[in-house]
Write a protein that holds these residues in place. Structure first.
Motif, PDB file in Angstrom:
ATOM      1  N   HIS A  35      28.210  16.564  -9.012  1.00  0.00           N
ATOM      2  CA  HIS A  35      29.553  16.026  -9.200  1.00  0.00           C
ATOM      3  C   HIS A  35      30.520  16.904  -8.413  1.00  0.00           C
ATOM      4  O   HIS A  35      30.683  18.086  -8.707  1.00  0.00           O
ATOM      5  CB  HIS A  35      29.927  16.004 -10.679  1.00  0.00           C
ATOM      6  N   THR A  36      31.158  16.318  -7.417  1.00  0.00           N
ATOM      7  CA  THR A  36      32.041  17.106  -6.546  1.00  0.00           C
ATOM      8  C   THR A  36      33.423  17.322  -7.133  1.00  0.00           C
ATOM      9  O   THR A  36      34.177  18.162  -6.646  1.00  0.00           O
ATOM     10  CB  THR A  36      32.197  16.400  -5.191  1.00  0.00           C
ATOM     11  N   HIS A  37      33.768  16.535  -8.176  1.00  0.00           N
ATOM     12  CA  HIS A  37      35.107  16.592  -8.771  1.00  0.00           C
ATOM     13  C   HIS A  37      36.176  16.306  -7.718  1.00  0.00           C
ATOM     14  O   HIS A  37      37.296  16.821  -7.790  1.00  0.00           O
ATOM     15  CB  HIS A  37      35.360  17.942  -9.433  1.00  0.00           C
ATOM     16  N   THR A  38      35.767  15.513  -6.734  1.00  0.00           N
ATOM     17  CA  THR A  38      36.676  15.071  -5.675  1.00  0.00           C
ATOM     18  C   THR A  38      36.808  13.556  -5.779  1.00  0.00           C
ATOM     19  O   THR A  38      35.788  12.860  -5.836  1.00  0.00           O
ATOM     20  CB  THR A  38      36.144  15.463  -4.289  1.00  0.00           C
ATOM     21  N   PHE A  39      38.030  13.052  -5.783  1.00  0.00           N
ATOM     22  CA  PHE A  39      38.265  11.628  -6.044  1.00  0.00           C
ATOM     23  C   PHE A  39      38.977  10.970  -4.854  1.00  0.00           C
ATOM     24  O   PHE A  39      39.886  11.561  -4.256  1.00  0.00           O
ATOM     25  CB  PHE A  39      39.110  11.463  -7.314  1.00  0.00           C
ATOM     26  N   TYR A  40      38.516   9.758  -4.547  1.00  0.00           N
ATOM     27  CA  TYR A  40      39.128   8.962  -3.478  1.00  0.00           C
ATOM     28  C   TYR A  40      39.279   7.516  -3.949  1.00  0.00           C
ATOM     29  O   TYR A  40      38.486   7.029  -4.771  1.00  0.00           O
ATOM     30  CB  TYR A  40      38.258   8.986  -2.207  1.00  0.00           C
ATOM     31  N   GLU A  41      40.275   6.852  -3.376  1.00  0.00           N
ATOM     32  CA  GLU A  41      40.415   5.431  -3.604  1.00  0.00           C
ATOM     33  C   GLU A  41      39.380   4.683  -2.780  1.00  0.00           C
ATOM     34  O   GLU A  41      38.907   5.169  -1.748  1.00  0.00           O
ATOM     35  CB  GLU A  41      41.829   4.958  -3.228  1.00  0.00           C
ATOM     36  N   SER A  42      39.016   3.497  -3.230  1.00  0.00           N
ATOM     37  CA  SER A  42      37.993   2.707  -2.562  1.00  0.00           C
ATOM     38  C   SER A  42      38.359   2.478  -1.100  1.00  0.00           C
ATOM     39  O   SER A  42      39.469   2.047  -0.772  1.00  0.00           O
ATOM     40  CB  SER A  42      37.818   1.358  -3.276  1.00  0.00           C
ATOM     41  N   SER A  44      38.846   4.697   1.241  1.00  0.00           N
ATOM     42  CA  SER A  44      39.560   5.787   1.917  1.00  0.00           C
ATOM     43  C   SER A  44      38.619   6.886   2.400  1.00  0.00           C
ATOM     44  O   SER A  44      38.989   7.689   3.254  1.00  0.00           O
ATOM     45  CB  SER A  44      40.624   6.376   0.990  1.00  0.00           C
ATOM     46  N   LEU A  45      37.382   6.935   1.832  1.00  0.00           N
ATOM     47  CA  LEU A  45      36.416   7.940   2.261  1.00  0.00           C
ATOM     48  C   LEU A  45      35.514   7.342   3.341  1.00  0.00           C
ATOM     49  O   LEU A  45      34.807   6.362   3.109  1.00  0.00           O
ATOM     50  CB  LEU A  45      35.558   8.409   1.077  1.00  0.00           C
ATOM     51  N   LYS A  46      35.551   7.937   4.553  1.00  0.00           N
ATOM     52  CA  LYS A  46      34.775   7.401   5.663  1.00  0.00           C
ATOM     53  C   LYS A  46      33.389   8.033   5.775  1.00  0.00           C
ATOM     54  O   LYS A  46      32.410   7.367   6.102  1.00  0.00           O
ATOM     55  CB  LYS A  46      35.540   7.619   6.973  1.00  0.00           C
ATOM     56  N   ASP A  47      33.300   9.350   5.506  1.00  0.00           N
ATOM     57  CA  ASP A  47      32.015  10.024   5.721  1.00  0.00           C
ATOM     58  C   ASP A  47      31.973  11.328   4.928  1.00  0.00           C
ATOM     59  O   ASP A  47      33.015  11.866   4.552  1.00  0.00           O
ATOM     60  CB  ASP A  47      31.821  10.319   7.211  1.00  0.00           C
ATOM     61  N   VAL A  48      30.756  11.797   4.686  1.00  0.00           N
ATOM     62  CA  VAL A  48      30.525  13.107   4.081  1.00  0.00           C
ATOM     63  C   VAL A  48      29.563  13.861   4.979  1.00  0.00           C
ATOM     64  O   VAL A  48      28.447  13.393   5.260  1.00  0.00           O
ATOM     65  CB  VAL A  48      29.932  12.992   2.661  1.00  0.00           C
ATOM     66  N   GLN A  49      29.984  15.008   5.450  1.00  0.00           N
ATOM     67  CA  GLN A  49      29.157  15.827   6.332  1.00  0.00           C
ATOM     68  C   GLN A  49      28.607  17.030   5.549  1.00  0.00           C
ATOM     69  O   GLN A  49      29.356  17.735   4.878  1.00  0.00           O
ATOM     70  CB  GLN A  49      29.979  16.311   7.520  1.00  0.00           C
ATOM     71  N   VAL A  50      27.291  17.213   5.655  1.00  0.00           N
ATOM     72  CA  VAL A  50      26.615  18.285   4.915  1.00  0.00           C
ATOM     73  C   VAL A  50      25.898  19.195   5.905  1.00  0.00           C
ATOM     74  O   VAL A  50      25.120  18.717   6.748  1.00  0.00           O
ATOM     75  CB  VAL A  50      25.611  17.715   3.902  1.00  0.00           C
ATOM     76  N   GLN A  51      26.159  20.510   5.809  1.00  0.00           N
ATOM     77  CA  GLN A  51      25.489  21.494   6.647  1.00  0.00           C
ATOM     78  C   GLN A  51      24.756  22.502   5.758  1.00  0.00           C
ATOM     79  O   GLN A  51      25.280  22.930   4.733  1.00  0.00           O
ATOM     80  CB  GLN A  51      26.499  22.223   7.528  1.00  0.00           C
TER      81      GLN A  51
END
Length: 488
Positions: A35-42, A44-51
């Motif tokens: 759970h990232t505890h990060t919130f976005y409206e439907s 509005s989030l384009k991508d998640v980058q993980v390194q």
């Protein structure tokens, strides 16, 4: 069911709960939902980058949104540790989140680490298992406590059951409340909640302890007016002052210690003081309850012998009101037993001769019994003992000689109400079971004398209390070590 079997069942349940949580955590531990505890409206989030610092340890398998929160799913690849940096890309650009590390155990279980936070899949089940264990401990302690009272088994075990039962009940209720309100989300948070229980217990018991401290101080003033200003008559005042100082030290350590001593571990010291004080308060209140219940318990009317515990007599060899009360209570019980069952009991007046006494306490009580028309054959005197331990030990030997070594007589002992519980303990330490007959005493004497008995109980079991205090310190130092866990 015997109390031994109850404890065995409790241990089996605890072992089963631990085994279940370990097996369950291993079974589901290969996957972890963060759970990232990060919130976005439907939309509005384009991508998640993980390194990853090590791409061979875990990999992200899915990204989803629940109630606007971004949740990332990871899967274990091989044992090891990796640092994960996550960046969210939305309509306004890129936003990195705080770092997190994953530790994969040889059993392929993922442990998620962030700043001062440790969690894993199955953690919620672990908390529920802990609640089940706490409830089982509380229920078992209450069950044993009630059984010991019913059978007249007043002992240190009964005090322990009362104290542990009180503490685990508070812990269970507090953690259950936090769990139902979704306040438990990591191992570190769970540990911090556990440490809070002692402070909550301390605050909750403050009104009761304050009332007892005031009553003890007032009774001491009353006692000194009637009995003189001897050091022993000031125990209640000393207790009240020491308790007040301990409360101030325990509750203000976190703010005072860094200022006065520049300590880095003031919070740990604060917790240690709070836990130890809460432990002794639980022990004190449990002892109060056991002592009171011991005075309310009526032995079965099947006693073969009644030991009368001695105390100081007058200069002329007659009984003081305190000692007379003990003998009168023993006689009243024996009379009631005979009226109900037709069964006589043999009196064992017990007490040696002090340096300032013209005869032994045992002889003085025997003379008083004879003045009440108790026949000589119903009296077996013990007149060598100099303290309560010897009262029990020597009276046991007298009874064995009188009844025969192979006999197993039913025994009672008569003493003043504040002293009954201690009598149970000393009888057990001398290897026999006896039930107490309580004699009343003056209120101002009772409270101070009870405190003397409580101090005596602490002194007798000092190694148990020292061991528990060391255990508290060790656990809290362990919590301190976990609380500074950081991502490397």
């Amino acid at each position: 069911m015997s109390n031994r079997k109850k404890l065995i069942l409790l241990n089996i349940f605890i072992a089963a709960a631990i085994l279940f949580t370990v097996v369950f955590s291993i079974a589901v531990g290969g996957r972890f939902s963060m759970h990232t505890h990060t919130f976005y409206e439907s939309g509005s989030l384009k991508d998640v980058q993980v390194q990853y610092s090590n791409e061979n340890v875990v990999k992200m398998t899915d990204m989803r949104m629940e109630n606007g929160e971004v949740i990332l799913d990871f899967e274990a690849l091989e044992p090891g540790k990796t640092k994960v940096d996550i960046t969210f890309v939305n309509n306004n650009g890129s936003m990195p989140m705080s770092g997190k590390a994953f530790l994969v155990t040889p059993l392929r279980t993922i442990i998620a680490l962030s700043y001062n936070s440790v969690t894993f899949s199955g953690f919620e089940v672990t908390v529920y298992a802990l609640l089940a264990v706490l409830f089982a401990v509380w229920f078992t302690m209450l069950w044993i406590f009630a059984d010991l009272f019913k059978k007249g088994g007043f002992s240190h075990k009964m005090v322990a059951c009362g104290g542990i039962g009180l503490y685990t009940l508070v812990m269970f209720l507090y953690l259950a409340y936090k769990m139902l309100n979704n306040f438990v989300f990591s191992v570190n948070h769970l540990m911090s909640l556990i440490t809070e229980v002692a402070a909550i217990l301390l605050f909750g018991l403050t009104p009761v302890m304050l009332l007892l401290s005031v009553l003890l101080a007032v009774s001491n003033i009353w006692l000194m007016r009637h009995e003189g200003r001897r050091p022993v008559n000031t125990l209640g005042i000393v207790f009240a002052v020491l308790w007040a100082i301990a409360m101030v030290c325990a509750l203000e350590t976190y703010t005072i210690m860094p200022f006065l001593m520049k300590l880095n571990y003031a919070w740990t010291i604060h917790l240690i003081l709070v836990y130890i004080l809460a432990y002794f308060e639980c022990l004190f209140l449990s002892t109060v309850a056991c002592t009171f219940l011991a005075t309310r318990y009526t032995p079965p009317l099947d006693r073969d012998y009644i030991i009368i515990l001695g105390c100081a007599i007058r200069a002329d060899g007659t009984l003081t009101p305190l000692l007379k009360g003990r003998v009168d209570s023993a006689v009243a019980f024996e009379k009631k037993q005979f009226e109900k069952t037709g069964r006589h009991a043999v009196f064992v007046p017990s007490g040696g001769q002090g340096a300032d006494e013209i005869i032994s306490e045992g002889e003085a009580m025997e003379n008083y019994l004879r003045s009440l028309d108790i026949p000589q054959e119903q009296i077996v005197r013990e007149d060598k003992s100099v303290n309560t331990m010897q009262n029990m030990q020597f009276s046991r030997d007298v009874i064995r000689r009188h009844a025969g070594e192979s006999a197993e007589p039913n025994i009672a002992f008569a003493t003043t109400n504040y002293h009954v519980f201690r009598g149970y303990i000393l009888a057990q330490e001398n290897g026999f079971d006896a039930k107490g007959i309580s004699a009343k005493t003056k209120p101002y004497f009772y409270l101070n004398a009870f405190l003397r008995e409580f101090v005596g109980l602490l002194v007798e079991g000092w190694w148990r209390h020292l061991a528990f205090s060391v255990l508290i310190i060790g656990l809290l130092l362990g919590l301190q070590a976990l609380s500074v866990l950081q991502i490397q």
